[in-house]
Design a protein around this motif. Structure first.
Motif, PDB file in Angstrom:
ATOM      1  N   ALA A   9       0.801  -1.295  -0.234  1.00 42.63           N
ATOM      2  CA  ALA A   9       0.187   0.290  -0.286  1.00 42.63           C
ATOM      3  C   ALA A   9       0.205   1.199   0.265  1.00 42.63           C
ATOM      4  O   ALA A   9       0.486   2.218  -0.855  1.00 42.63           O
ATOM      5  N   THR A  10       2.099   1.193   0.528  1.00 44.03           N
ATOM      6  CA  THR A  10       3.052   2.455   0.863  1.00 44.03           C
ATOM      7  C   THR A  10       3.041   2.445  -0.259  1.00 44.03           C
ATOM      8  O   THR A  10       3.634   3.538  -1.659  1.00 44.03           O
ATOM      9  N   GLY A  11       4.111   1.252  -0.871  1.00 45.47           N
ATOM     10  CA  GLY A  11       4.229   2.288  -2.408  1.00 45.47           C
ATOM     11  C   GLY A  11       3.207   2.352  -3.565  1.00 45.47           C
ATOM     12  O   GLY A  11       3.807   2.748  -4.163  1.00 45.47           O
ATOM     13  N   TRP A  12       2.129   2.332  -3.418  1.00 48.70           N
ATOM     14  CA  TRP A  12       1.183   2.303  -4.524  1.00 48.70           C
ATOM     15  C   TRP A  12       0.911   3.786  -3.736  1.00 48.70           C
ATOM     16  O   TRP A  12       0.231   4.265  -5.437  1.00 48.70           O
ATOM     17  N   ARG A  13       1.094   4.285  -3.264  1.00 44.13           N
ATOM     18  CA  ARG A  13       0.505   5.552  -2.531  1.00 44.13           C
ATOM     19  C   ARG A  13       1.810   6.293  -3.425  1.00 44.13           C
ATOM     20  O   ARG A  13       1.595   7.306  -3.648  1.00 44.13           O
ATOM     21  N   ASP A  14       2.789   5.890  -2.342  1.00 43.01           N
ATOM     22  CA  ASP A  14       3.789   6.406  -3.893  1.00 43.01           C
ATOM     23  C   ASP A  14       4.606   7.004  -4.976  1.00 43.01           C
ATOM     24  O   ASP A  14       4.328   8.408  -5.270  1.00 43.01           O
ATOM     25  N   GLY A  15       3.843   5.486  -5.556  1.00 41.63           N
ATOM     26  CA  GLY A  15       4.033   5.830  -7.296  1.00 41.63           C
ATOM     27  C   GLY A  15       2.772   6.157  -7.585  1.00 41.63           C
ATOM     28  O   GLY A  15       2.784   7.180  -8.214  1.00 41.63           O
ATOM     29  N   SER A  16       1.239   6.329  -6.783  1.00 45.85           N
ATOM     30  CA  SER A  16       0.543   7.114  -7.225  1.00 45.85           C
ATOM     31  C   SER A  16       0.699   8.925  -7.004  1.00 45.85           C
ATOM     32  O   SER A  16       0.008   9.388  -7.704  1.00 45.85           O
ATOM     33  N   ARG A  17       1.198   9.137  -6.462  1.00 44.13           N
ATOM     34  CA  ARG A  17       1.832  10.416  -6.146  1.00 44.13           C
ATOM     35  C   ARG A  17       2.619  11.052  -7.100  1.00 44.13           C
ATOM     36  O   ARG A  17       2.194  11.714  -7.347  1.00 44.13           O
ATOM     37  N   ALA A  18       4.015   9.851  -7.489  1.00 48.29           N
ATOM     38  CA  ALA A  18       4.140  11.312  -8.292  1.00 48.29           C
ATOM     39  C   ALA A  18       3.996  10.650  -9.841  1.00 48.29           C
ATOM     40  O   ALA A  18       4.546  11.838 -10.821  1.00 48.29           O
ATOM     41  N   VAL A  19       3.002  10.003  -9.712  1.00 46.99           N
ATOM     42  CA  VAL A  19       1.652  10.323 -11.541  1.00 46.99           C
ATOM     43  C   VAL A  19       1.710  11.275 -11.057  1.00 46.99           C
ATOM     44  O   VAL A  19       1.245  12.135 -11.737  1.00 46.99           O
ATOM     45  N   ALA A  20       0.767  11.238 -10.063  1.00 45.47           N
ATOM     46  CA  ALA A  20      -0.249  12.683  -9.749  1.00 45.47           C
ATOM     47  C   ALA A  20       0.394  14.357 -10.356  1.00 45.47           C
ATOM     48  O   ALA A  20       0.068  14.973 -10.763  1.00 45.47           O
ATOM     49  N   GLU A  21       1.804  13.444  -9.355  1.00 45.28           N
ATOM     50  CA  GLU A  21       2.421  15.378  -9.219  1.00 45.28           C
ATOM     51  C   GLU A  21       3.295  15.625 -10.891  1.00 45.28           C
ATOM     52  O   GLU A  21       2.614  16.431 -11.286  1.00 45.28           O
ATOM     53  N   GLY A  22       2.975  14.773 -11.320  1.00 45.20           N
ATOM     54  CA  GLY A  22       3.612  14.603 -13.081  1.00 45.20           C
ATOM     55  C   GLY A  22       2.137  15.087 -13.763  1.00 45.20           C
ATOM     56  O   GLY A  22       2.901  15.701 -14.827  1.00 45.20           O
ATOM     57  N   LEU A  23       0.679  14.277 -13.492  1.00 46.87           N
ATOM     58  CA  LEU A  23       0.252  15.031 -14.424  1.00 46.87           C
ATOM     59  C   LEU A  23      -0.173  15.981 -14.469  1.00 46.87           C
ATOM     60  O   LEU A  23      -0.773  17.536 -15.131  1.00 46.87           O
ATOM     61  N   ALA A  24      -0.187  17.088 -12.772  1.00 47.08           N
ATOM     62  CA  ALA A  24      -0.283  18.139 -12.558  1.00 47.08           C
ATOM     63  C   ALA A  24       0.605  19.159 -12.946  1.00 47.08           C
ATOM     64  O   ALA A  24       0.066  20.057 -13.510  1.00 47.08           O
ATOM     65  N   GLY A  25       1.692  18.683 -13.141  1.00 46.42           N
ATOM     66  CA  GLY A  25       2.784  19.518 -13.776  1.00 46.42           C
ATOM     67  C   GLY A  25       2.318  19.351 -15.277  1.00 46.42           C
ATOM     68  O   GLY A  25       2.263  21.161 -15.760  1.00 46.42           O
ATOM     69  N   LEU A  26       2.487  18.579 -16.381  1.00 43.23           N
ATOM     70  CA  LEU A  26       2.407  18.944 -17.670  1.00 43.23           C
ATOM     71  C   LEU A  26       0.349  18.935 -17.793  1.00 43.23           C
ATOM     72  O   LEU A  26       0.952  20.300 -18.175  1.00 43.23           O
ATOM     73  N   ALA A  27      -1.053  18.830 -17.010  1.00 45.27           N
ATOM     74  CA  ALA A  27      -2.044  20.092 -17.341  1.00 45.27           C
ATOM     75  C   ALA A  27      -1.215  21.430 -17.157  1.00 45.27           C
ATOM     76  O   ALA A  27      -1.936  22.717 -17.560  1.00 45.27           O
ATOM     77  N   ASP A  28      -0.377  21.737 -15.619  1.00 49.65           N
ATOM     78  CA  ASP A  28      -0.074  23.224 -15.966  1.00 49.65           C
ATOM     79  C   ASP A  28       0.172  24.227 -16.568  1.00 49.65           C
ATOM     80  O   ASP A  28      -0.174  24.874 -17.715  1.00 49.65           O
ATOM     81  N   ARG A  29       1.439  23.004 -17.552  1.00 49.11           N
ATOM     82  CA  ARG A  29       2.526  23.426 -18.956  1.00 49.11           C
ATOM     83  C   ARG A  29       1.195  23.447 -20.139  1.00 49.11           C
ATOM     84  O   ARG A  29       1.273  24.118 -20.823  1.00 49.11           O
ATOM     85  N   ALA A  30       0.060  22.639 -19.850  1.00 46.88           N
ATOM     86  CA  ALA A  30      -0.871  23.034 -21.263  1.00 46.88           C
ATOM     87  C   ALA A  30      -1.362  23.409 -20.837  1.00 46.88           C
ATOM     88  O   ALA A  30      -1.544  24.088 -22.771  1.00 46.88           O
ATOM     89  N   LEU A  31      -1.870  24.464 -19.997  1.00 52.46           N
ATOM     90  CA  LEU A  31      -2.974  25.216 -19.766  1.00 52.46           C
ATOM     91  C   LEU A  31      -2.063  26.808 -20.339  1.00 52.46           C
ATOM     92  O   LEU A  31      -2.565  27.429 -21.079  1.00 52.46           O
ATOM     93  N   ARG A  32      -1.105  26.369 -19.551  1.00 52.37           N
ATOM     94  CA  ARG A  32      -0.136  27.672 -19.840  1.00 52.37           C
ATOM     95  C   ARG A  32       0.355  28.094 -21.700  1.00 52.37           C
ATOM     96  O   ARG A  32       0.350  29.165 -22.025  1.00 52.37           O
TER      97      ARG A  32
END
Length: 242
Positions: free
Chosen positions: A72-95
């Motif tokens: 579960a810890t690994g799952w959350r860490d991996g999910s957090r990393a993917v979510a942060e990556g998506l957030a960065g992509l979304a922000d750059r796409a909006l800009r």
């Protein structure tokens, strides 16, 4: 070609580009300026990334039921990393979509574009008609009023303004119902005079800006040489129906 490749479901880059190019060509045939079409498509792309991030940042971080703590810890860490990556992509796409400028100047305002006004119009009209069965939609006045309202925001906030308008209408539904019943179409108040704006869908946009950025709105209102009585009348009607 292998069967596995033939059965692959996710869209690849070539297929996405094909759909995008096809849409641009169809819009061009309909008379939509290529720059406007590009902006709209880019906003849809940025929005898809933002919504994917929102979903993944929520329930997507929960490990499958019955998982052990290390898993579960690994799952959350991996999910957090993917979510942060998506957030960065979304922000750059909006800009990129709104040409908001460099990251160190997030609040820099640019001139209001035609497509920004059109997006605001598409958002505000159905919201207004949820309170009134009629509207006085003078094209020239509508564009001037919406442009003055949008000028109080930077490009990123303008892109999210339809959502902000929807939120404002929901939060103040009872108050807005009283306002339009008392001063809007079908009321005893004449359309001409200080309460003219209450008969227009743009009144919702103006009210939201009066609540959020009153000083900036009045500055833009004066710069656009719009009638001060309209703004004062809408403010008085809002206060009288509180």
């Amino acid at each position: 070609m292998t069967a596995a490749r033939e059965e692959r479901l996710p869209l690849d880059a070539a297929s996405v580009d094909n759909a995008r190019t096809t849409l641009l060509q169809l819009l061009a045939r309909a008379g939509v300026y290529s720059g406007d079409a590009e902006e709209l498509i880019a906003l849809v792309e940025a929005g898809a990334l933002a919504l994917a991030h929102e979903e993944l940042a929520g329930t997507g971080r929960q490990a499958p039921p019955g998982s052990g703590e290390p898993y579960a810890t690994g799952w959350r860490d991996g999910s957090r990393a993917v979510a942060e990556g998506l957030a960065g992509l979304a922000d750059r796409a909006l800009r990129a979509a709104v040409a908001a400028g460099p990251a160190e100047e997030p609040d820099a305002r640019q001139p209001v574009g035609r497509m920004e006004v059109e997006r605001a119009k598409v958002a505000v009209v159905p919201l207004y008609l949820s309170f009134s069965e009629e509207s006085d939609l003078d094209p020239e006045v509508t564009e001037q009023v919406l442009a003055a309202s949008l000028a109080t925001m930077d490009a990123r906030r303008r892109a999210a303004y339809p959502g902000r308008l929807t939120e404002f209408a929901g939060d103040h539904r009872s108050h807005l119902e009283r306002l339009y019943a008392t001063y809007g179409p079908g009321s005893a108040i004449a359309i001409h005079g200080r309460y003219t704006l209450v008969h227009s869908p743009t009144s919702l946009a103006v009210l939201e800006r009066l609540a959020a950025r009153p000083e900036e709105l009045r500055e833009e209102w004066d710069a656009a040489e719009l009638p001060p009585a309209w703004l004062d009348g809408l403010t008085r009607a809002w206060d009288a129906t509180a």
